[in-house]
Design a protein around this motif. Structure first.
Motif, PDB file in Angstrom:
ATOM      1  N   PHE A 112       0.835  -1.209   0.000  1.00 55.45           N
ATOM      2  CA  PHE A 112       0.000   0.000   0.000  1.00 55.45           C
ATOM      3  C   PHE A 112       0.866   1.254   0.000  1.00 55.45           C
ATOM      4  O   PHE A 112       0.660   2.182  -0.795  1.00 55.45           O
ATOM      5  N   LEU A 113       1.871   1.284   0.881  1.00 53.47           N
ATOM      6  CA  LEU A 113       2.753   2.447   0.970  1.00 53.47           C
ATOM      7  C   LEU A 113       3.636   2.590  -0.270  1.00 53.47           C
ATOM      8  O   LEU A 113       4.001   3.697  -0.663  1.00 53.47           O
ATOM      9  N   HIS A 114       3.962   1.462  -0.888  1.00 57.99           N
ATOM     10  CA  HIS A 114       4.780   1.487  -2.104  1.00 57.99           C
ATOM     11  C   HIS A 114       3.959   1.926  -3.316  1.00 57.99           C
ATOM     12  O   HIS A 114       4.369   2.807  -4.087  1.00 57.99           O
ATOM     13  N   ASP A 115       2.779   1.325  -3.496  1.00 62.08           N
ATOM     14  CA  ASP A 115       1.974   1.574  -4.693  1.00 62.08           C
ATOM     15  C   ASP A 115       1.305   2.945  -4.682  1.00 62.08           C
ATOM     16  O   ASP A 115       1.244   3.613  -5.712  1.00 62.08           O
ATOM     17  N   ILE A 116       0.799   3.357  -3.536  1.00 59.62           N
ATOM     18  CA  ILE A 116       0.007   4.592  -3.467  1.00 59.62           C
ATOM     19  C   ILE A 116       0.854   5.797  -3.082  1.00 59.62           C
ATOM     20  O   ILE A 116       0.631   6.909  -3.564  1.00 59.62           O
ATOM     21  N   TYR A 117       1.860   5.595  -2.226  1.00 61.34           N
ATOM     22  CA  TYR A 117       2.652   6.728  -1.740  1.00 61.34           C
ATOM     23  C   TYR A 117       4.095   6.717  -2.246  1.00 61.34           C
ATOM     24  O   TYR A 117       4.866   7.622  -1.944  1.00 61.34           O
ATOM     25  N   GLY A 118       4.462   5.693  -3.016  1.00 60.61           N
ATOM     26  CA  GLY A 118       5.771   5.658  -3.651  1.00 60.61           C
ATOM     27  C   GLY A 118       6.949   5.562  -2.694  1.00 60.61           C
ATOM     28  O   GLY A 118       8.051   6.007  -3.038  1.00 60.61           O
ATOM     29  N   LEU A 119       6.760   4.979  -1.526  1.00 62.75           N
ATOM     30  CA  LEU A 119       7.834   4.919  -0.540  1.00 62.75           C
ATOM     31  C   LEU A 119       8.816   3.801  -0.868  1.00 62.75           C
ATOM     32  O   LEU A 119       8.425   2.717  -1.313  1.00 62.75           O
ATOM     33  N   ASP A 120      10.104   4.070  -0.638  1.00 60.77           N
ATOM     34  CA  ASP A 120      11.117   3.056  -0.916  1.00 60.77           C
ATOM     35  C   ASP A 120      11.251   2.092   0.268  1.00 60.77           C
ATOM     36  O   ASP A 120      10.517   2.197   1.260  1.00 60.77           O
ATOM     37  N   LEU A 121      12.194   1.159   0.176  1.00 60.07           N
ATOM     38  CA  LEU A 121      12.344   0.090   1.159  1.00 60.07           C
ATOM     39  C   LEU A 121      12.564   0.636   2.563  1.00 60.07           C
ATOM     40  O   LEU A 121      11.899   0.217   3.521  1.00 60.07           O
ATOM     41  N   THR A 122      13.484   1.578   2.720  1.00 57.02           N
ATOM     42  CA  THR A 122      13.791   2.123   4.040  1.00 57.02           C
ATOM     43  C   THR A 122      12.625   2.910   4.604  1.00 57.02           C
ATOM     44  O   THR A 122      12.317   2.824   5.805  1.00 57.02           O
ATOM     45  N   GLU A 123      11.961   3.691   3.768  1.00 56.69           N
ATOM     46  CA  GLU A 123      10.808   4.479   4.226  1.00 56.69           C
ATOM     47  C   GLU A 123       9.665   3.569   4.672  1.00 56.69           C
ATOM     48  O   GLU A 123       9.020   3.825   5.700  1.00 56.69           O
ATOM     49  N   ARG A 124       9.422   2.527   3.923  1.00 56.93           N
ATOM     50  CA  ARG A 124       8.390   1.566   4.325  1.00 56.93           C
ATOM     51  C   ARG A 124       8.773   0.906   5.645  1.00 56.93           C
ATOM     52  O   ARG A 124       7.940   0.726   6.533  1.00 56.93           O
ATOM     53  N   GLY A 125      10.041   0.541   5.757  1.00 60.88           N
ATOM     54  CA  GLY A 125      10.504  -0.103   6.982  1.00 60.88           C
ATOM     55  C   GLY A 125      10.335   0.783   8.205  1.00 60.88           C
ATOM     56  O   GLY A 125       9.990   0.301   9.287  1.00 60.88           O
ATOM     57  N   SER A 126      10.553   2.088   8.034  1.00 63.07           N
ATOM     58  CA  SER A 126      10.400   3.024   9.160  1.00 63.07           C
ATOM     59  C   SER A 126       8.963   3.064   9.653  1.00 63.07           C
ATOM     60  O   SER A 126       8.697   3.037  10.865  1.00 63.07           O
ATOM     61  N   ILE A 127       8.021   3.125   8.729  1.00 61.29           N
ATOM     62  CA  ILE A 127       6.601   3.180   9.117  1.00 61.29           C
ATOM     63  C   ILE A 127       6.160   1.854   9.723  1.00 61.29           C
ATOM     64  O   ILE A 127       5.447   1.817  10.735  1.00 61.29           O
ATOM     65  N   LEU A 128       6.597   0.746   9.140  1.00 61.39           N
ATOM     66  CA  LEU A 128       6.251  -0.557   9.696  1.00 61.39           C
ATOM     67  C   LEU A 128       6.822  -0.716  11.106  1.00 61.39           C
ATOM     68  O   LEU A 128       6.198  -1.357  11.969  1.00 61.39           O
ATOM     69  N   LEU A 129       7.986  -0.137  11.356  1.00 63.47           N
ATOM     70  CA  LEU A 129       8.570  -0.186  12.695  1.00 63.47           C
ATOM     71  C   LEU A 129       7.635   0.464  13.714  1.00 63.47           C
ATOM     72  O   LEU A 129       7.356  -0.107  14.774  1.00 63.47           O
ATOM     73  N   TRP A 130       7.125   1.650  13.382  1.00 61.50           N
ATOM     74  CA  TRP A 130       6.217   2.337  14.294  1.00 61.50           C
ATOM     75  C   TRP A 130       4.905   1.581  14.449  1.00 61.50           C
ATOM     76  O   TRP A 130       4.306   1.562  15.533  1.00 61.50           O
ATOM     77  N   MET A 131       4.457   0.933  13.399  1.00 62.45           N
ATOM     78  CA  MET A 131       3.246   0.117  13.482  1.00 62.45           C
ATOM     79  C   MET A 131       3.440  -1.050  14.445  1.00 62.45           C
ATOM     80  O   MET A 131       2.552  -1.378  15.244  1.00 62.45           O
ATOM     81  N   ILE A 132       4.608  -1.667  14.394  1.00 62.60           N
ATOM     82  CA  ILE A 132       4.879  -2.799  15.274  1.00 62.60           C
ATOM     83  C   ILE A 132       5.066  -2.337  16.719  1.00 62.60           C
ATOM     84  O   ILE A 132       4.624  -2.998  17.660  1.00 62.60           O
ATOM     85  N   LEU A 133       5.706  -1.197  16.908  1.00 59.18           N
ATOM     86  CA  LEU A 133       5.796  -0.629  18.258  1.00 59.18           C
ATOM     87  C   LEU A 133       4.405  -0.358  18.821  1.00 59.18           C
ATOM     88  O   LEU A 133       4.152  -0.564  20.019  1.00 59.18           O
ATOM     89  N   ALA A 134       3.502   0.082  17.953  1.00 57.07           N
ATOM     90  CA  ALA A 134       2.121   0.318  18.383  1.00 57.07           C
ATOM     91  C   ALA A 134       1.444  -0.994  18.774  1.00 57.07           C
ATOM     92  O   ALA A 134       0.655  -1.040  19.729  1.00 57.07           O
TER      93      ALA A 134
END
Length: 422
Positions: free
Chosen positions: A243-265
């Motif tokens: 979703f973050l790649h297709d709609i927001y164009g985020l690269d591997l590191t950017e996706r990983g950063s957001i997923l990190l915060w999701m997992i912390l949540a």
């Protein structure tokens, strides 16, 4: 109180260390999914199966795991089966096509199947019953470090050494955790009825499982347990990165950063619900409230237009926090099953968790695959349909669970009538 704290620390630290490896494998394909797809030319549907087959292996082995826990004890069950995941991880690193990936991930799932349920059985025997939800949430929360390792650290290691080396490292870590588990884990304190149990024959063992399945309260809990973890893991464990790649164009590191915060949540949510369980008089109302709030967030994600990255990230993070109330259902299961059926009871209930993740992740692959464009990406409408579908399914499960009794009122429930104690 001091002795309880010391015992709790030793048990929870050891079990969490082992659980870290299991949690890593659950979401290990999320951030590197596009890399695996590109290297091995996988379709969206194939990726959905690879991501979900770990959970179907979990689901298939929960009943055998429950039998092993009651018959042989958590220590032998966890350490024996977890060794399979070590070889599965190495096999994943060597895989060259869809079938090999699927087979390796299936074996990883088999090996990880007893870790959480075995941990819950252990804490139920060593620590006070009224604190079960809190201690269980600590294991779930601390074990969530494995999910954290599957985000930015995995992205960085993939950039540096490739995704295959990630699984060589993961297999080695798992082997080390098993050594600690074997040396420290103990099934029950001295004098506990577990040590004096009579080993049931196969007929009585299966009769116990059948009695569990026929129990109406189990069925209500199973219905919502099928959906709770599946909602979060379908997003954070697989399709959120797409979703973050297709709609927001985020690269591997950017996706990983957001997923990190999701997992912390997720970790914060699990620990928070474990704490709230000790405050709220009604566990059932707490579960229903958390589920309905999760439905609302999913509906918002389904209808909003493309917004700023920070806004959609905040919604995804909130979804992971609010939606991490599965520990409440495990506490519900601990309350409704008697001691001689404890391993089989909570393990059979846990079948729903991983069966649900497999079905929902595969459903996500089917939905998104219907909209995929020539360049391999999916448009916003694909993810709208995905979020809406998940919300509807969760709402239906809440309606079913609403018929159950509050587990805090059945804390001393006698043995299930279908199982006559040996």
């Amino acid at each position: 109180m001091k002795n309880e704290a010391g015992t709790a620390f030793k048990i929870i630290a050891t079990l969490s260390f082992v659980y870290v490896a299991s949690n890593f494998f659950r979401s290990s394909t999320a951030v590197i999914a596009p890399n695996i797809m590109e290297d091995l030319a996988l379709s969206h549907e194939q990726l959905g199966i690879v991501g979900g087959i770990f959970f179907i292996a979990f689901a298939l082995f929960q009943v055998p795991v429950g039998i092993f826990l009651d018959r042989y004890g958590p220590k032998k069950t966890i350490c024996g089966l977890m060794l399979i995941s070590v070889f599965g991880s190495f096999g994943f690193a060597l895989a060259s096509n869809f079938m090999e990936l699927s087979a390796a991930r299936f074996f990883i799932g088999v090996g990880c199947a007893p870790v959480l349920m075995g941990s819950l059985v252990i804490i139920s025997r060593w620590l006070p019953a009224h604190r079960f939800a809190f201690y269980a949430s600590l294991i779930v929360g601390l074990g969530g470090l494995g999910n954290i390792f599957s985000t930015i650290p995995t992205a960085l290691l993939t950039d540096y050494a490739g995704w295959r080396n990630v699984f060589w490292v993961a297999g080695g870590f798992t082997a080390i955790s098993l050594v600690f588990g074997f040396l420290i884990i103990k099934d029950a304190p001295a004098g506990h009825p577990f040590h004096d149990r009579k080993v049931e024959n196969i007929k009585d063992t299966l009769r116990g499982v059948l009695g569990i399945i026929k129990d109406r309260e189990f069925q209500y809990a199973f219905a919502i347990n099928l959906i709770i973890y599946a909602v979060v893991m379908t997003i954070v464990g697989l399709w959120g990165a797409h979703f973050l790649h297709d709609i927001y164009g985020l690269d591997l590191t950017e996706r990983g950063s957001i997923l990190l915060w999701m997992i912390l949540a997720m970790i914060g949510g699990s620990i928070g619900y474990g704490y709230l369980d000790g405050i709220f008089k009604s566990r059932k109302r707490l579960v229903i409230t958390a589920a309905l709030l999760t439905v609302v967030i999913l509906l918002i994600l389904a209808v909003i237009p493309v917004v700023s990255v920070w806004m959609v990230s905040a919604l995804l993070i909130l979804l992971c926090c609010v939606g991490s109330y599965g520990v409440l259902i495990m506490s519900h299961g601990r309350a409704i099953f008697p001691e001689h059926l404890l391993g089989r009871g909570i393990a059979t209930l846990n079948t729903a968790v991983f069966l649900g993740v497999f079905l929902m992740q595969a459903m996500g692959g089917f939905i998104i695959g219907q909209f995929v464009e020539d360049d391999g990406s999916a448009p916003l409408i694909a993810y709208r349909v995905l979020f809406l579908s998940i919300a509807v399914i969760l709402f239906i499960s809440v309606l079913i669970f609403s018929k159950s009794k509050d587990s805090k009122s059945v804390q001393k429930k006698p043995p299930l009538p279908q199982e006559a104690p040996s």
